[in-house]
Design a protein around this motif. Structure first.
Motif, PDB file in Angstrom:
ATOM      1  N   SER A  65       0.824  -1.209   0.000  1.00 26.39           N
ATOM      2  CA  SER A  65       0.000   0.000   0.000  1.00 26.39           C
ATOM      3  C   SER A  65       0.855   1.255   0.000  1.00 26.39           C
ATOM      4  CB  SER A  65      -0.934  -0.002   1.220  1.00 26.39           C
ATOM      5  OG  SER A  65      -1.974  -0.927   1.061  1.00 26.39           O
ATOM      6  N   ILE A  66       1.960   1.241   0.744  1.00 26.96           N
ATOM      7  CA  ILE A  66       2.846   2.401   0.777  1.00 26.96           C
ATOM      8  C   ILE A  66       3.474   2.628  -0.592  1.00 26.96           C
ATOM      9  CG2 ILE A  66       5.012   3.286   1.719  1.00 26.96           C
ATOM     10  CD1 ILE A  66       4.282   2.000   4.372  1.00 26.96           C
ATOM     11  N   ILE A  67       3.950   1.554  -1.226  1.00 25.53           N
ATOM     12  CA  ILE A  67       4.577   1.677  -2.548  1.00 25.53           C
ATOM     13  C   ILE A  67       3.584   2.216  -3.573  1.00 25.53           C
ATOM     14  CG2 ILE A  67       5.572   0.378  -4.475  1.00 25.53           C
ATOM     15  CD1 ILE A  67       6.836  -1.491  -2.411  1.00 25.53           C
ATOM     16  N   VAL A  68       2.405   1.621  -3.629  1.00 22.49           N
ATOM     17  CA  VAL A  68       1.411   2.011  -4.628  1.00 22.49           C
ATOM     18  C   VAL A  68       0.901   3.427  -4.369  1.00 22.49           C
ATOM     19  CG1 VAL A  68      -0.874   1.494  -5.561  1.00 22.49           C
ATOM     20  CG2 VAL A  68       0.729  -0.358  -5.109  1.00 22.49           C
ATOM     21  N   SER A  69       0.539   3.728  -3.126  1.00 22.83           N
ATOM     22  CA  SER A  69      -0.012   5.047  -2.811  1.00 22.83           C
ATOM     23  C   SER A  69       1.018   6.151  -3.009  1.00 22.83           C
ATOM     24  CB  SER A  69      -0.536   5.064  -1.371  1.00 22.83           C
ATOM     25  OG  SER A  69      -1.562   4.112  -1.192  1.00 22.83           O
ATOM     26  N   ALA A  70       2.260   5.900  -2.606  1.00 27.40           N
ATOM     27  CA  ALA A  70       3.309   6.906  -2.782  1.00 27.40           C
ATOM     28  C   ALA A  70       3.595   7.142  -4.264  1.00 27.40           C
ATOM     29  CB  ALA A  70       4.580   6.477  -2.064  1.00 27.40           C
ATOM     30  N   ALA A  71       3.664   6.068  -5.055  1.00 29.31           N
ATOM     31  CA  ALA A  71       3.928   6.219  -6.488  1.00 29.31           C
ATOM     32  C   ALA A  71       2.793   6.955  -7.188  1.00 29.31           C
ATOM     33  CB  ALA A  71       4.142   4.844  -7.128  1.00 29.31           C
ATOM     34  N   VAL A  72       1.553   6.611  -6.863  1.00 31.01           N
ATOM     35  CA  VAL A  72       0.404   7.292  -7.469  1.00 31.01           C
ATOM     36  C   VAL A  72       0.389   8.766  -7.080  1.00 31.01           C
ATOM     37  CG1 VAL A  72      -2.121   7.464  -7.426  1.00 31.01           C
ATOM     38  CG2 VAL A  72      -1.023   5.237  -7.680  1.00 31.01           C
ATOM     39  N   THR A  73       0.707   9.067  -5.832  1.00 33.40           N
ATOM     40  CA  THR A  73       0.715  10.458  -5.373  1.00 33.40           C
ATOM     41  C   THR A  73       1.788  11.270  -6.080  1.00 33.40           C
ATOM     42  OG1 THR A  73      -0.103   9.772  -3.193  1.00 33.40           O
ATOM     43  CG2 THR A  73       0.923  11.947  -3.360  1.00 33.40           C
ATOM     44  N   ILE A  74       3.003  10.758  -6.146  1.00 29.25           N
ATOM     45  CA  ILE A  74       4.109  11.492  -6.765  1.00 29.25           C
ATOM     46  C   ILE A  74       3.876  11.693  -8.258  1.00 29.25           C
ATOM     47  CG2 ILE A  74       6.573  11.404  -7.303  1.00 29.25           C
ATOM     48  CD1 ILE A  74       6.965   9.928  -4.642  1.00 29.25           C
ATOM     49  N   LEU A  75       3.544  10.607  -8.957  1.00 35.81           N
ATOM     50  CA  LEU A  75       3.320  10.712 -10.404  1.00 35.81           C
ATOM     51  C   LEU A  75       2.063  11.529 -10.710  1.00 35.81           C
ATOM     52  CD1 LEU A  75       4.202   7.075 -11.531  1.00 35.81           C
ATOM     53  CD2 LEU A  75       5.582   9.133 -11.797  1.00 35.81           C
ATOM     54  N   ASP A 128      -1.435  -8.126 -12.195  1.00 40.25           N
ATOM     55  CA  ASP A 128      -0.611  -8.734 -11.140  1.00 40.25           C
ATOM     56  C   ASP A 128       0.786  -8.122 -11.104  1.00 40.25           C
ATOM     57  OD1 ASP A 128      -2.450 -10.485  -9.972  1.00 40.25           O
ATOM     58  OD2 ASP A 128      -2.079 -12.017 -11.489  1.00 40.25           O
ATOM     59  N   THR A 129       0.869  -6.803 -11.301  1.00 41.30           N
ATOM     60  CA  THR A 129       2.135  -6.081 -11.190  1.00 41.30           C
ATOM     61  C   THR A 129       1.878  -4.754 -10.473  1.00 41.30           C
ATOM     62  OG1 THR A 129       1.871  -4.907 -13.308  1.00 41.30           O
ATOM     63  CG2 THR A 129       2.979  -7.063 -13.360  1.00 41.30           C
ATOM     64  N   TYR A 130       2.954  -4.176  -9.942  1.00 35.01           N
ATOM     65  CA  TYR A 130       2.829  -2.845  -9.344  1.00 35.01           C
ATOM     66  C   TYR A 130       2.405  -1.820 -10.406  1.00 35.01           C
ATOM     67  CZ  TYR A 130       4.994  -4.211  -4.911  1.00 35.01           C
ATOM     68  OH  TYR A 130       5.262  -4.783  -3.685  1.00 35.01           O
ATOM     69  N   SER A 131       2.931  -1.964 -11.607  1.00 32.37           N
ATOM     70  CA  SER A 131       2.571  -1.023 -12.675  1.00 32.37           C
ATOM     71  C   SER A 131       1.075  -1.053 -12.955  1.00 32.37           C
ATOM     72  CB  SER A 131       3.345  -1.362 -13.958  1.00 32.37           C
ATOM     73  OG  SER A 131       4.732  -1.237 -13.754  1.00 32.37           O
ATOM     74  N   GLY A 189      -1.862  16.450  -2.737  1.00 35.21           N
ATOM     75  CA  GLY A 189      -1.107  15.228  -2.500  1.00 35.21           C
ATOM     76  C   GLY A 189      -1.752  14.372  -1.419  1.00 35.21           C
ATOM     77  N   LEU A 190      -2.201  15.011  -0.339  1.00 31.46           N
ATOM     78  CA  LEU A 190      -2.887  14.267   0.719  1.00 31.46           C
ATOM     79  C   LEU A 190      -4.187  13.681   0.207  1.00 31.46           C
ATOM     80  CD1 LEU A 190      -3.038  13.406   3.678  1.00 31.46           C
ATOM     81  CD2 LEU A 190      -4.164  15.595   4.179  1.00 31.46           C
ATOM     82  N   PHE A 191      -4.915  14.439  -0.604  1.00 34.03           N
ATOM     83  CA  PHE A 191      -6.172  13.957  -1.172  1.00 34.03           C
ATOM     84  C   PHE A 191      -5.936  12.724  -2.047  1.00 34.03           C
ATOM     85  CE2 PHE A 191      -9.216  13.873  -4.663  1.00 34.03           C
ATOM     86  CZ  PHE A 191     -10.423  13.910  -3.984  1.00 34.03           C
ATOM     87  N   ILE A 192      -4.928  12.774  -2.911  1.00 38.80           N
ATOM     88  CA  ILE A 192      -4.633  11.640  -3.789  1.00 38.80           C
ATOM     89  C   ILE A 192      -4.176  10.441  -2.977  1.00 38.80           C
ATOM     90  CG2 ILE A 192      -3.117  10.823  -5.641  1.00 38.80           C
ATOM     91  CD1 ILE A 192      -3.040  13.674  -6.712  1.00 38.80           C
ATOM     92  N   PHE A 193      -3.321  10.684  -1.990  1.00 36.38           N
ATOM     93  CA  PHE A 193      -2.812   9.588  -1.159  1.00 36.38           C
ATOM     94  C   PHE A 193      -3.949   8.880  -0.430  1.00 36.38           C
ATOM     95  CE2 PHE A 193      -1.052   7.758   2.711  1.00 36.38           C
ATOM     96  CZ  PHE A 193       0.056   7.079   2.229  1.00 36.38           C
ATOM     97  N   LEU A 194      -4.871   9.658   0.139  1.00 32.35           N
ATOM     98  CA  LEU A 194      -5.991   9.053   0.864  1.00 32.35           C
ATOM     99  C   LEU A 194      -6.879   8.240  -0.069  1.00 32.35           C
ATOM    100  CD1 LEU A 194      -7.104  11.933   3.275  1.00 32.35           C
ATOM    101  CD2 LEU A 194      -5.979   9.798   3.883  1.00 32.35           C
ATOM    102  N   ALA A 195      -7.146   8.800  -1.246  1.00 27.45           N
ATOM    103  CA  ALA A 195      -8.006   8.095  -2.193  1.00 27.45           C
ATOM    104  C   ALA A 195      -7.388   6.765  -2.612  1.00 27.45           C
ATOM    105  CB  ALA A 195      -8.263   8.972  -3.414  1.00 27.45           C
ATOM    106  N   GLU A 196      -6.084   6.765  -2.873  1.00 32.10           N
ATOM    107  CA  GLU A 196      -5.428   5.525  -3.297  1.00 32.10           C
ATOM    108  C   GLU A 196      -5.239   4.566  -2.131  1.00 32.10           C
ATOM    109  OE1 GLU A 196      -4.146   2.831  -5.902  1.00 32.10           O
ATOM    110  OE2 GLU A 196      -4.995   4.801  -6.366  1.00 32.10           O
ATOM    111  N   TRP A 197      -4.964   5.105  -0.957  1.00 36.83           N
ATOM    112  CA  TRP A 197      -4.775   4.258   0.218  1.00 36.83           C
ATOM    113  C   TRP A 197      -6.046   3.471   0.535  1.00 36.83           C
ATOM    114  CZ3 TRP A 197      -0.468   3.097   2.921  1.00 36.83           C
ATOM    115  CH2 TRP A 197      -0.623   2.465   4.172  1.00 36.83           C
ATOM    116  N   ASN A 198      -7.203   4.105   0.343  1.00 28.98           N
ATOM    117  CA  ASN A 198      -8.480   3.459   0.642  1.00 28.98           C
ATOM    118  C   ASN A 198      -9.087   2.747  -0.557  1.00 28.98           C
ATOM    119  OD1 ASN A 198      -8.593   4.335   3.379  1.00 28.98           O
ATOM    120  ND2 ASN A 198      -9.244   6.364   2.692  1.00 28.98           N
ATOM    121  N   ASN A 199      -8.372   2.722  -1.665  1.00 24.44           N
ATOM    122  CA  ASN A 199      -8.904   2.090  -2.875  1.00 24.44           C
ATOM    123  C   ASN A 199      -9.020   0.577  -2.663  1.00 24.44           C
ATOM    124  OD1 ASN A 199      -9.767   1.566  -5.439  1.00 24.44           O
ATOM    125  ND2 ASN A 199      -7.867   2.140  -6.449  1.00 24.44           N
TER     126      ASN A 199
END
Length: 269
Positions: A65-75, A128-131, A189-199
């Motif tokens: 979750s940290i990897i995916v949420s952080a990558a989605v937020t940054i990109l 079935d990949t992080y990408s 950034g916080l908004f995107i992170f929360l949305a992806e974290w709870n996805n």
């Protein structure tokens, strides 16, 4: 000097406790034993957290979750900031139509895109990949719109002065627009992170590998455990839920001082 109203302070405190009561109850329950919870006896223990992290591999889910949420937020912030700068500062053929199409994406329910995204990623072999978890979420029309409205409030004279000194548009974006827009960028950034974290829906659709499950998928699997007489181990579930809240709380504390300013200054002008 304005005096504080005791009634308003009491009311605010009561409202705060009311909103926090589910969290406090979850925290209290997470330290109860399963036997104590169902028998009504108080038995404090840390075994629920030990089992969640060790036995049920929640540490792996947390890392995913940290990897995916952080990558989605940054990109997501990277592309949204560049798009917002383009929409706010440049006029080009089809620009208004393109911006209208970007805003129109806000009206499309996210579930409508599940099948097209799934079929597209299946064809290129990214399930079935992080990408596969990250790529569909990095295009965020709301982030582009929000940041565009904020950038429009920055005086153009700053850009013009930089251009007169020989700066390129990319340098203007990096050295002028981004530093001034930090409150809006942190808030988004916080908004995107929360949305992806709870996805929950997209990871459920795109991933079948246990090693790529996010916290939300891992949390849902705990409900399938049936200890004893077919009862859900609620203390274990609450311990896992508390683990899922910790990174969100840490992220909020990091950007809290920018949050209100970013939302108010980024409003439609």
């Amino acid at each position: 000097m304005r005096r504080e109203n005791p009634f308003l302070i009491t009311l605010a405190g009561f409202a705060g406790l009311l909103f926090l009561s589910p969290v406090l109850y979850s925290l209290w329950m997470s330290f109860q034993s399963s036997h104590g919870f169902y028998t009504g006896t108080v038995q404090f223990t840390l075994s629920n957290y030990v089992r969640a992290v060790g036995q049920h591999d929640f540490f792996r889910y947390l890392l995913n979750s940290i990897i995916v949420s952080a990558a989605v937020t940054i990109l997501g912030l990277l592309f949204a900031t560049m798009a917002a700068f383009t929409f706010a500062r440049f006029e080009f053929r089809g620009g208004k139509l393109l911006f209208a199409a970007t805003v129109a994406t806000l009206m499309i329910p996210s579930h409508v895109t599940l099948i097209p995204n799934y079929l597209t990623l299946a064809r290129v072999g990214l399930l079935d990949t992080y990408s596969g978890l990250i790529l569909p979420a990095i295009a965020n029309g709301f982030a582009a719109f929000f940041l565009r409205q904020y950038i429009r409030g920055i005086p153009r004279s700053l850009d013009e002065a930089a251009y007169m000194d020989g700066a390129t548009p990319l340098q203007v974006l990096r050295r002028i627009i981004v530093p001034i827009s930090r409150p809006a960028i942190y808030s988004m950034g916080l908004f995107i992170f929360l949305a992806e974290w709870n996805n929950y829906i997209w990871p459920l659709v795109a991933v079948n590998d246990d090693q790529l499950y996010t916290l939300q998928i891992g949390l849902s699997r705990l409900y399938k455990l049936n200890p004893g007489e077919g009862l859900i181990d609620w203390p274990l579930v609450m311990a896992a839920s508390v683990i899922t809240m910790l990174p969100v709380i840490a992220g909020f504390m990091l950007v809290e001082r920018h949050l209100v300013r970013g939302i108010t200054m980024g409003a439609v002008k």
